[in-house]
Write a protein that holds these residues in place. Structure first.
Motif, mmCIF file in Angstrom:
data_model
loop_
_atom_site.group_PDB
_atom_site.id
_atom_site.type_symbol
_atom_site.label_atom_id
_atom_site.label_comp_id
_atom_site.label_asym_id
_atom_site.label_seq_id
_atom_site.Cartn_x
_atom_site.Cartn_y
_atom_site.Cartn_z
ATOM 1 N N ARG A 102 0.862 -1.186 0.000
ATOM 2 C CA ARG A 102 0.000 0.000 0.000
ATOM 3 C C ARG A 102 0.896 1.233 0.000
ATOM 4 N N ILE A 103 0.724 2.108 -0.972
ATOM 5 C CA ILE A 103 1.606 3.257 -1.110
ATOM 6 C C ILE A 103 1.037 4.527 -0.484
ATOM 7 N N LEU A 104 -0.295 4.656 -0.422
ATOM 8 C CA LEU A 104 -0.891 5.891 0.095
ATOM 9 C C LEU A 104 -0.464 6.208 1.533
ATOM 10 N N PRO A 105 -0.456 5.240 2.461
ATOM 11 C CA PRO A 105 0.015 5.572 3.812
ATOM 12 C C PRO A 105 1.464 6.085 3.818
ATOM 13 N N LEU A 106 2.285 5.583 2.911
ATOM 14 C CA LEU A 106 3.676 6.034 2.841
ATOM 15 C C LEU A 106 3.771 7.443 2.269
ATOM 16 N N ILE A 107 2.927 7.764 1.313
ATOM 17 C CA ILE A 107 2.902 9.123 0.766
ATOM 18 C C ILE A 107 2.502 10.102 1.863
ATOM 19 N N VAL A 108 1.493 9.739 2.647
ATOM 20 C CA VAL A 108 1.040 10.604 3.745
ATOM 21 C C VAL A 108 2.138 10.752 4.796
ATOM 22 N N ALA A 109 2.780 9.663 5.173
ATOM 23 C CA ALA A 109 3.864 9.723 6.165
ATOM 24 C C ALA A 109 5.031 10.552 5.645
ATOM 25 N N HIS A 110 5.372 10.396 4.376
ATOM 26 C CA HIS A 110 6.459 11.166 3.779
ATOM 27 C C HIS A 110 6.094 12.652 3.759
ATOM 28 N N PHE A 111 4.840 12.953 3.390
ATOM 29 C CA PHE A 111 4.379 14.339 3.407
ATOM 30 C C PHE A 111 4.520 14.937 4.802
ATOM 31 N N MET A 112 4.086 14.207 5.810
ATOM 32 C CA MET A 112 4.161 14.727 7.181
ATOM 33 C C MET A 112 5.604 14.935 7.618
ATOM 34 N N SER A 113 6.493 14.034 7.223
ATOM 35 C CA SER A 113 7.900 14.187 7.615
ATOM 36 C C SER A 113 8.560 15.352 6.888
ATOM 37 N N ASP A 114 8.023 15.762 5.748
ATOM 38 C CA ASP A 114 8.531 16.945 5.050
ATOM 39 C C ASP A 114 7.851 18.217 5.534
ATOM 40 N N PHE A 115 6.538 18.161 5.745
ATOM 41 C CA PHE A 115 5.760 19.363 6.058
ATOM 42 C C PHE A 115 6.040 19.905 7.459
ATOM 43 N N PHE A 116 5.975 19.049 8.469
ATOM 44 C CA PHE A 116 6.054 19.537 9.840
ATOM 45 C C PHE A 116 7.369 20.230 10.194
ATOM 46 N N PRO A 117 8.525 19.733 9.788
ATOM 47 C CA PRO A 117 9.750 20.504 10.082
ATOM 48 C C PRO A 117 9.739 21.885 9.427
ATOM 49 N N HIS A 118 9.245 21.971 8.185
ATOM 50 C CA HIS A 118 9.179 23.277 7.521
ATOM 51 C C HIS A 118 8.196 24.201 8.218
ATOM 52 N N ALA A 119 7.040 23.684 8.586
ATOM 53 C CA ALA A 119 6.026 24.506 9.253
ATOM 54 C C ALA A 119 6.507 24.969 10.624
ATOM 55 N N LEU A 120 7.129 24.072 11.382
ATOM 56 C CA LEU A 120 7.633 24.451 12.701
ATOM 57 C C LEU A 120 8.749 25.486 12.601
ATOM 58 N N TYR A 121 9.602 25.326 11.613
ATOM 59 C CA TYR A 121 10.668 26.306 11.409
ATOM 60 C C TYR A 121 10.089 27.667 11.034
ATOM 61 N N ALA A 122 9.090 27.670 10.150
ATOM 62 C CA ALA A 122 8.452 28.929 9.758
ATOM 63 C C ALA A 122 7.794 29.596 10.965
ATOM 64 N N LEU A 123 7.139 28.810 11.818
ATOM 65 C CA LEU A 123 6.546 29.369 13.041
ATOM 66 C C LEU A 123 7.608 29.942 13.965
ATOM 67 N N HIS A 124 8.697 29.216 14.112
ATOM 68 C CA HIS A 124 9.801 29.703 14.944
ATOM 69 C C HIS A 124 10.353 31.021 14.406
ATOM 70 N N GLN A 125 10.547 31.094 13.108
ATOM 71 C CA GLN A 125 11.053 32.309 12.480
ATOM 72 C C GLN A 125 10.081 33.465 12.692
ATOM 73 N N ALA A 126 8.806 33.210 12.547
ATOM 74 C CA ALA A 126 7.785 34.259 12.718
ATOM 75 C C ALA A 126 7.760 34.754 14.153
ATOM 76 N N ARG A 127 7.860 33.857 15.114
ATOM 77 C CA ARG A 127 7.828 34.247 16.519
ATOM 78 C C ARG A 127 9.091 34.972 16.966
ATOM 79 N N SER A 128 10.215 34.614 16.351
ATOM 80 C CA SER A 128 11.476 35.238 16.768
ATOM 81 C C SER A 128 11.735 36.538 16.010
ATOM 82 N N GLY A 129 10.885 36.842 15.029
ATOM 83 C CA GLY A 129 11.033 38.093 14.293
ATOM 84 C C GLY A 129 12.034 38.050 13.164
ATOM 85 N N HIS A 130 12.528 36.879 12.840
ATOM 86 C CA HIS A 130 13.472 36.737 11.735
ATOM 87 C C HIS A 130 12.706 36.608 10.432
ATOM 88 N N PRO A 131 13.291 37.126 9.349
ATOM 89 C CA PRO A 131 12.605 37.015 8.047
ATOM 90 C C PRO A 131 12.589 35.600 7.517
#
Length: 113
Positions: free
Chosen positions: A84-113
Motif C-alpha cells: 500500500r503506497i498511500l500511507p507512505l505518501i502521507v507519512a512522507h508528506f508529514m515528515s517533510d511538512f512539519f519541520p518546515h512549518a515548525l521552522y516557519a513558526l519559529h522564524q515568525a515568533r522570533s522576528g526573523h525574516p
C-alpha cells in the motif's frame, strides 16, 4: 536541515506536497515492484530502494542521509509487506511538512525574516 533555510513560501509548499507523491511512487512502488518481479527477492527490492533513496539525500550530509535511510528502510519494509503506497505518501508528506512549518513558526515568533 538545509532546505529549512529557504523559508516556507508557496514554492516550498508546492514542493512539500508534490515531492512525496513522486518519490514514493517512483522509488518505492515502481522500483520495488519491478525489482521484485525481475528477481523474485523482496530483500533485494528493499535494499535497492533504500540505497537509491538514501544516495540522493547525501547532499544533506552523511549523518542526515543515514537517518533518512532508516526511515526509508521502515517505509520499504512496510511496502514489501502491505503493498500500500498511500500511507507512505502521507507519512512522507508529514515528515517533510512539519519541520518546515515548525521552522516557519519559529522564524515568525522570533522576528526573523
Amino acid at each position: 536541515m538545509p532546505s529549512l533555510k529557504l523559508g516556507f513560501g508557496l514554492l516550498t509548499f508546492c514542493f512539500v506536497v508534490v515531492n512525496p507523491v513522486f518519490e514514493e511512487m517512483i522509488v518505492r512502488a515502481f522500483l520495488m515492484t519491478e525489482t521484485l518481479a525481475l528477481t523474485g527477492s523482496s530483500a533485494l527490492a528493499i535494499t535497492v530502494s533504500v540505497l537509491l533513496q538514501t544516495s540522493y539525500h547525501l547532499y544533506q550530509g552523511l549523518p542526515y542521509a543515514l537517518a533518512l535511510g532508516l526511515m526509508f528502510l521502515i517505509f520499504s519494509l512496510y511496502y514489501a509487506h502491505a503493498r500500500r503506497i498511500l500511507p507512505l505518501i502521507v507519512a512522507h508528506f508529514m515528515s517533510d511538512f512539519f519541520p518546515h512549518a515548525l521552522y516557519a513558526l519559529h522564524q515568525a515568533r522570533s522576528g526573523h525574516p
